[in-house]
Design an enzyme around this catalytic site. Structure first.
Site, PDB file in Angstrom:
ATOM      1  N   ASP A   1      29.658  15.733 -27.237  1.00 40.26           N
ATOM      2  CA  ASP A   1      28.459  16.264 -27.177  1.00 40.26           C
ATOM      3  C   ASP A   1      28.083  17.396 -27.893  1.00 40.26           C
ATOM      4  O   ASP A   1      29.112  18.396 -27.999  1.00 40.26           O
ATOM      5  CB  ASP A   1      28.171  16.558 -25.754  1.00 40.26           C
TER       6      ASP A   1
ATOM      7  N   ASN B   1      26.449  17.746 -31.198  1.00 44.84           N
ATOM      8  CA  ASN B   1      26.338  17.635 -32.560  1.00 44.84           C
ATOM      9  C   ASN B   1      24.944  18.331 -33.214  1.00 44.84           C
ATOM     10  O   ASN B   1      24.712  19.069 -34.054  1.00 44.84           O
ATOM     11  CB  ASN B   1      26.404  16.427 -33.204  1.00 44.84           C
ATOM     12  N   GLY B   2      23.896  17.741 -32.270  1.00 42.17           N
ATOM     13  CA  GLY B   2      22.372  18.107 -32.579  1.00 42.17           C
ATOM     14  C   GLY B   2      22.496  19.705 -32.461  1.00 42.17           C
ATOM     15  O   GLY B   2      21.821  20.493 -33.375  1.00 42.17           O
TER      16      GLY B   2
ATOM     17  N   HIS C   1      26.109  15.235 -37.067  1.00 52.56           N
ATOM     18  CA  HIS C   1      26.913  13.939 -36.818  1.00 52.56           C
ATOM     19  C   HIS C   1      27.945  13.973 -37.764  1.00 52.56           C
ATOM     20  O   HIS C   1      29.171  13.625 -37.564  1.00 52.56           O
ATOM     21  CB  HIS C   1      25.956  12.917 -36.850  1.00 52.56           C
TER      22      HIS C   1
ATOM     23  N   SER D   1      25.507   5.964 -26.607  1.00 55.47           N
ATOM     24  CA  SER D   1      25.307   5.358 -25.442  1.00 55.47           C
ATOM     25  C   SER D   1      24.189   4.568 -25.254  1.00 55.47           C
ATOM     26  O   SER D   1      23.505   4.365 -26.372  1.00 55.47           O
ATOM     27  CB  SER D   1      24.893   6.377 -24.298  1.00 55.47           C
ATOM     28  N   THR D   2      23.875   3.766 -24.414  1.00 53.62           N
ATOM     29  CA  THR D   2      22.767   2.634 -24.284  1.00 53.62           C
ATOM     30  C   THR D   2      21.258   3.570 -24.336  1.00 53.62           C
ATOM     31  O   THR D   2      20.365   3.122 -24.715  1.00 53.62           O
ATOM     32  CB  THR D   2      22.826   1.971 -23.145  1.00 53.62           C
ATOM     33  N   GLU D   3      21.358   4.673 -23.845  1.00 54.82           N
ATOM     34  CA  GLU D   3      20.313   5.654 -23.850  1.00 54.82           C
ATOM     35  C   GLU D   3      20.123   6.334 -25.446  1.00 54.82           C
ATOM     36  O   GLU D   3      18.867   6.636 -25.752  1.00 54.82           O
ATOM     37  CB  GLU D   3      20.621   6.847 -22.940  1.00 54.82           C
ATOM     38  N   ASN D   4      20.943   6.005 -26.196  1.00 56.53           N
ATOM     39  CA  ASN D   4      20.765   6.668 -27.512  1.00 56.53           C
ATOM     40  C   ASN D   4      19.905   6.207 -28.436  1.00 56.53           C
ATOM     41  O   ASN D   4      19.470   6.620 -29.341  1.00 56.53           O
ATOM     42  CB  ASN D   4      21.997   7.024 -28.093  1.00 56.53           C
TER      43      ASN D   4
ATOM     44  N   ARG E   1      34.378  16.819 -21.553  1.00 58.36           N
ATOM     45  CA  ARG E   1      33.001  16.828 -22.353  1.00 58.36           C
ATOM     46  C   ARG E   1      32.754  18.096 -22.789  1.00 58.36           C
ATOM     47  O   ARG E   1      32.895  19.307 -22.316  1.00 58.36           O
ATOM     48  CB  ARG E   1      31.970  16.624 -21.110  1.00 58.36           C
TER      49      ARG E   1
ATOM     50  N   SER F   1      27.176  11.504 -16.999  1.00 59.32           N
ATOM     51  CA  SER F   1      26.095  10.623 -17.975  1.00 59.32           C
ATOM     52  C   SER F   1      26.463   9.464 -18.003  1.00 59.32           C
ATOM     53  O   SER F   1      26.340   8.700 -19.323  1.00 59.32           O
ATOM     54  CB  SER F   1      25.922  11.367 -19.128  1.00 59.32           C
TER      55      SER F   1
HETATM   56  C1  V0D Z   1      28.374  10.779 -33.876  1.00 59.43           C
HETATM   57  C2  V0D Z   1      30.193  12.501 -32.550  1.00 59.43           C
HETATM   58  C3  V0D Z   1      32.771   7.562 -35.175  1.00 59.43           C
HETATM   59  C4  V0D Z   1      29.436  11.617 -31.832  1.00 59.43           C
HETATM   60  C5  V0D Z   1      31.190  11.509 -33.434  1.00 59.43           C
HETATM   61  C6  V0D Z   1      27.395   4.390 -33.969  1.00 59.43           C
HETATM   62  C7  V0D Z   1      28.131  11.053 -32.241  1.00 59.43           C
HETATM   63  C8  V0D Z   1      30.316  10.963 -34.606  1.00 59.43           C
HETATM   64  C9  V0D Z   1      32.320   6.556 -34.813  1.00 59.43           C
HETATM   65  C10 V0D Z   1      32.852   5.263 -34.909  1.00 59.43           C
HETATM   66  C11 V0D Z   1      29.680   8.650 -34.286  1.00 59.43           C
HETATM   67  C12 V0D Z   1      32.564   4.333 -33.848  1.00 59.43           C
HETATM   68  C13 V0D Z   1      33.223   3.003 -34.004  1.00 59.43           C
HETATM   69  C14 V0D Z   1      34.111   2.669 -34.810  1.00 59.43           C
HETATM   70  C15 V0D Z   1      34.554   3.512 -35.764  1.00 59.43           C
HETATM   71  C16 V0D Z   1      33.907   4.681 -35.686  1.00 59.43           C
HETATM   72  C17 V0D Z   1      31.184   6.809 -34.481  1.00 59.43           C
HETATM   73  C18 V0D Z   1      28.785   6.505 -33.745  1.00 59.43           C
HETATM   74  C19 V0D Z   1      28.675   7.854 -33.701  1.00 59.43           C
HETATM   75  C20 V0D Z   1      27.855   5.603 -33.280  1.00 59.43           C
HETATM   76  F1  V0D Z   1      34.802   1.433 -34.653  1.00 59.43           F
HETATM   77  N1  V0D Z   1      31.864   8.685 -35.135  1.00 59.43           N
HETATM   78  N2  V0D Z   1      30.713   8.118 -34.788  1.00 59.43           N
HETATM   79  N3  V0D Z   1      30.173   5.956 -33.929  1.00 59.43           N
HETATM   80  N4  V0D Z   1      29.474   9.969 -34.280  1.00 59.43           N
END
Ligand code: V0D
Length: 247
Positions: A28, A30-31, A45, A73-76, A195, A203
């Site tokens: 949690d 990034n924003g 991100h 999450s499903t909320e996102n 977290r 959450s």
């Molecule tokens: C943004 C911080 C890796 C949290 C980390 C689709 C939120 C970076 C993946 C990832 C996200 C997911 C599956 C996979 C390989 C990589 C990722 C999302 C967001 C949402 F198989 N970072 N990451 N996926 N963030």
């Protein structure tokens, strides 16, 4: 790579034979990290993905066997469309740059969550990434994508009802049989939940699986989460286990 003094100090205090097997992380902040720097949210991100890379490497080096990361999450889905679209570009980008190191480090990638409702390109990236790494026998890297724990429990209940309807379940359901219907079926429960970013909530993440886990919270935003924080969390986990053992 060189280690900082605080990393060295923590590593000396950590008992290598008592590393938590399964660590789960709610990534949690990034924003908020971006906002504080006057940057657009997607920059947070982007930096968050860098922290994922480093955390995967550090966890694997420490001997953590399973790392579960709450990525979406499903909320996102309620976030602005542009932000959701950017997030959905990350899995493909992640494998493009990270696959060689995941292979070198023998990491196996898996997914938990409702993959059916993810965009085709995300499903494809995740499918390819998990297929290419499926024979790796080192750390399991579990991404929770489009994941919600109550929905997971309801899915498990409905699958149980189906199985019972066609006579494939005999007798009562117990905790062990129930847990086989969850996304985390063959995995042990997390020993430690981390977290970031100061929120002290679960959450809707792994509600069933976190029943006995140690919980560790930090104010640090996910993009700033570093090796020293991971070591601190593991050290605190071990200290709690030691105290518990003495009673
Ligand atoms: C943004 C911080 C890796 C949290 C980390 C689709 C939120 C970076 C993946 C990832 C996200 C997911 C599956 C996979 C390989 C990589 C990722 C999302 C967001 C949402 F198989 N970072 N990451 N996926 N963030």
């Amino acid at each position: 790579m060189g280690m900082t003094e605080s990393e060295k100090e923590l590593l000396e205090k950590i008992e290598p034979e008592k590393i938590p097997d399964h660590v789960a992380i709610i990534m949690d902040g990034n924003g908020r990290w971006a906002l504080e720097r006057g940057l657009p949210r997607h920059e947070g991100h982007r930096q968050g993905v860098e922290t994922v890379r480093a955390t995967v490497r550090n966890s694997s080096e420490l001997g953590i066997k399973i790392l579960t990361l709450f990525a979406f999450s499903t909320e996102n889905w309620k976030r602005p469309v542009r932000e959701v679209n950017y997030l959905m570009s990350l899995p493909e980008k992640y494998f493009k740059t990270e696959l060689p190191e995941l292979m070198r480090n023998n990491v196996q990638v898996r997914l938990i969550g409702d993959r059916d409702k993810l965009p085709g390109k995300v499903q494809k990236a995740v499918k390819e990434g998990s297929e290419k790494t499926k024979n790796n026998s080192g750390m399991i890297l579990n991404f929770a994508l489009n994941y919600g724990s109550r929905a997971e429990i309801i899915m498990a209940v409905n699958r149980l009802i189906d199985q019972a309807g066609c006579g494939k379940i005999s007798g009562n359901v117990n905790e062990k049989t129930f847990s086989k219907y969850l996304y985390t079926a063959e995995l042990p429960d997390p020993d430690l939940l981390i977290r970031t970013s100061g929120e002290m909530r679960i959450s809707n993440f792994l509600l069933w699986q976190l029943a006995y886990s140690e919980l560790w919270f930090t104010d640090v935003y996910w993009p700033d989460f570093s090796k020293v924080h991971l070591l601190e969390a593991v050290y605190d986990y071990q200290a709690r286990k030691r105290r518990f053992g003495k009673i």
